[in-house]
Design a protein around this motif. Structure first.
Motif: not given
Length: 136
Positions: A24, A84, A87-88, A103-104, A107, A110
């Motif tokens: 990430t 959350l 990344c959203l 971002g994916v 998640l 997460l």
């Protein structure tokens, strides 16, 4: 060195969490995303790596004055909340493909944070004696 920790479910999740956090971070850094995205991923890499080293070297048993499993749960929960939100935003704004990939992966990280917190929460007890396997 605790050679059994990497083979335990918590060890495997912790290692996966560190690797996904690194991916990430690389995605956000390579795509020159917003500094907040990169900083959160870098902090997650550092904190997860430090906790992994702590458990691998069994320093949690030497530093018994601090309840490390509870600190690890708080880290996982707070990291999940920040991931959350960040990344959203990264997925919604999607300035480029690297930001979208970061971002994916964030998640996915997460989900690993939540799994890590649940695995540890099931093993600790706050009102009884501490188990020797609480860190595993």
């Amino acid at each position: 060195v605790d050679k059994g920790f990497p083979r335990s479910p918590r060890g495997a999740v912790k290692i996966a969490r560190a690797l996904v956090a690194l991916v990430t971070f690389i995605c956000f850094a390579a795509s020159r995303s917003h500094e907040a995205y990169t900083a959160l991923a870098a902090m997650e890499v550092a904190i997860t790596a430090l906790l992994l080293v702590l458990y691998l070297l069994q320093l949690d048993k030497r530093l018994s004055w601090f309840f490390w499993p509870l600190a690890d749960i708080f880290n996982s929960v707070i990291a999940a909340l920040f991931l959350l939100i960040v990344c959203l935003f990264a997925i919604i704004i999607k300035t480029n493909n690297g930001t979208l990939a970061g971002g994916v992966f964030g998640l996915v990280l997460l989900v690993l944070c939540v799994v890590d917190a649940v695995l540890l929460f099931r093993k600790i007890s706050l009102d009884g004696p501490r188990s020797a396997t609480a860190a595993k």
